[in-house]
Design an enzyme around this catalytic site. Structure first.
Site, PDB file in Angstrom:
ATOM      1  CD  GLU A   1      18.960  22.320  21.263  1.00  0.00           C
ATOM      2  OE1 GLU A   1      20.080  22.808  21.113  1.00  0.00           O
ATOM      3  OE2 GLU A   1      18.392  21.651  20.403  1.00  0.00           O
TER       4      GLU A   1
ATOM      5  CG  HIS B   1      18.154  35.886  30.906  1.00  0.00           C
ATOM      6  ND1 HIS B   1      18.041  34.852  31.789  1.00  0.00           N
ATOM      7  CD2 HIS B   1      16.909  36.368  30.734  1.00  0.00           C
ATOM      8  CE1 HIS B   1      16.786  34.715  32.163  1.00  0.00           C
ATOM      9  NE2 HIS B   1      16.070  35.621  31.524  1.00  0.00           N
TER      10      HIS B   1
ATOM     11  CB  CYS C   1      18.185  24.695  14.163  1.00  0.00           C
ATOM     12  SG  CYS C   1      16.955  23.476  14.609  1.00  0.00           S
TER      13      CYS C   1
HETATM   14  N1  LIG Z   1      22.374  16.580  17.329  1.00  0.00           N
HETATM   15  C1  LIG Z   1      21.796  17.802  17.450  1.00  0.00           C
HETATM   16  N2  LIG Z   1      20.741  18.092  16.685  1.00  0.00           N
HETATM   17  C2  LIG Z   1      20.158  19.295  16.806  1.00  0.00           C
HETATM   18  C3  LIG Z   1      20.625  20.227  17.731  1.00  0.00           C
HETATM   19  C4  LIG Z   1      21.755  19.898  18.517  1.00  0.00           C
HETATM   20  O1  LIG Z   1      22.230  20.682  19.357  1.00  0.00           O
HETATM   21  N3  LIG Z   1      22.303  18.682  18.362  1.00  0.00           N
HETATM   22  N4  LIG Z   1      20.006  21.418  17.856  1.00  0.00           N
HETATM   23  C5  LIG Z   1      18.957  21.747  17.139  1.00  0.00           C
HETATM   24  C6  LIG Z   1      18.326  23.114  17.323  1.00  0.00           C
HETATM   25  O2  LIG Z   1      18.843  23.744  18.460  1.00  0.00           O
HETATM   26  C7  LIG Z   1      16.830  23.186  17.312  1.00  0.00           C
HETATM   27  O3  LIG Z   1      16.432  24.420  17.927  1.00  0.00           O
HETATM   28  C8  LIG Z   1      16.097  22.113  18.031  1.00  0.00           C
HETATM   29  O4  LIG Z   1      14.739  22.275  17.723  1.00  0.00           O
HETATM   30  P1  LIG Z   1      13.582  21.517  18.469  1.00  0.00           P
HETATM   31  O5  LIG Z   1      12.311  22.048  17.941  1.00  0.00           O
HETATM   32  O6  LIG Z   1      13.786  21.550  19.941  1.00  0.00           O
HETATM   33  O7  LIG Z   1      13.834  20.018  18.043  1.00  0.00           O
HETATM   34  P2  LIG Z   1      13.189  19.195  16.865  1.00  0.00           P
HETATM   35  O8  LIG Z   1      13.419  19.886  15.588  1.00  0.00           O
HETATM   36  O9  LIG Z   1      13.763  17.812  17.015  1.00  0.00           O
HETATM   37  O10 LIG Z   1      11.630  19.203  17.146  1.00  0.00           O
HETATM   38  P3  LIG Z   1      10.774  18.478  18.278  1.00  0.00           P
HETATM   39  O11 LIG Z   1       9.426  19.058  18.089  1.00  0.00           O
HETATM   40  O12 LIG Z   1      11.375  18.822  19.625  1.00  0.00           O
HETATM   41  O13 LIG Z   1      10.845  17.008  17.988  1.00  0.00           O
HETATM   42  C9  LIG Z   1      18.433  20.858  16.110  1.00  0.00           C
HETATM   43  N5  LIG Z   1      19.100  19.599  16.041  1.00  0.00           N
HETATM   44 ZN   LIG Z   2      18.036  25.492  19.117  1.00  0.00          ZN
END
Ligand SMILES: Nc1nc2c(c(=O)[nH]1)N=C([C@H](O)[C@H](O)COP(=O)(O)OP(=O)(O)OP(=O)(O)O)CN2
Ligand SMILES: [Zn+2]
Length: 113
Positions: free
Chosen positions: A99, A65, A24
């Protein structure tokens, strides 16, 4: 008490500044679903709690965007974004920032604020 909800879809990029290794931290995008909750004891002179169009302008039109790291003065986590949304909109007491499917943060303003 009157209640309204406004649902927004925001496509934007961000990268998180974290004190551990994470995918991330690389620039990437999401299609955020943001739900804004407002309430008021009395309606304004237009018969509204808050104009849906004004909510969209303040949140969606500002962020959509865009690169959130450039637009927001904090690490753009879902939690921080939810708080920022509540602070942008008159009569807003709660915001939910999704998200991705399954990853959601909610901020609710304290009653005394
Ligand atoms: N508490 C939080 N944890 C995380 C945040 C956040 O805003 N608050 N944000 C992220 C990142 O934005 C990341 O892009 C999220 O990735 P994503 O692939 O959507 O999530 P996972 O890694 O959990 O994977 P899944 O495949 O969706 O389970 C990370 N954490
Ligand atoms: Zn993200």
């Amino acid at each position: 008490m009157y209640y309204i909800e406004k649902r927004l879809e925001i496509s934007a990029s961000h990268q998180l500044r974290l004190n551990y290794e994470s995918k991330c931290s690389r620039l990437h995008g999401h299609n955020w679903i943001v739900t804004i909750f407002c309430r008021a004891k009395e309606l304004d002179e237009n018969g509204m709690v808050c104009d849906f169009t004004h909510i969209k302008a303040r949140i969606h039109d500002y962020l959509d965007h865009g690169n959130l790291n450039e637009l927001l003065p904090f690490n753009p986590t879902a939690e921080n974004m939810a708080r920022w949304c509540v602070e942008q909109v008159p009569n807003c007491y709660k915001a939910i920032v999704q998200e991705s499917e399954g990853n959601t943060a909610t901020y609710v303003r304290d009653e005394e604020d």
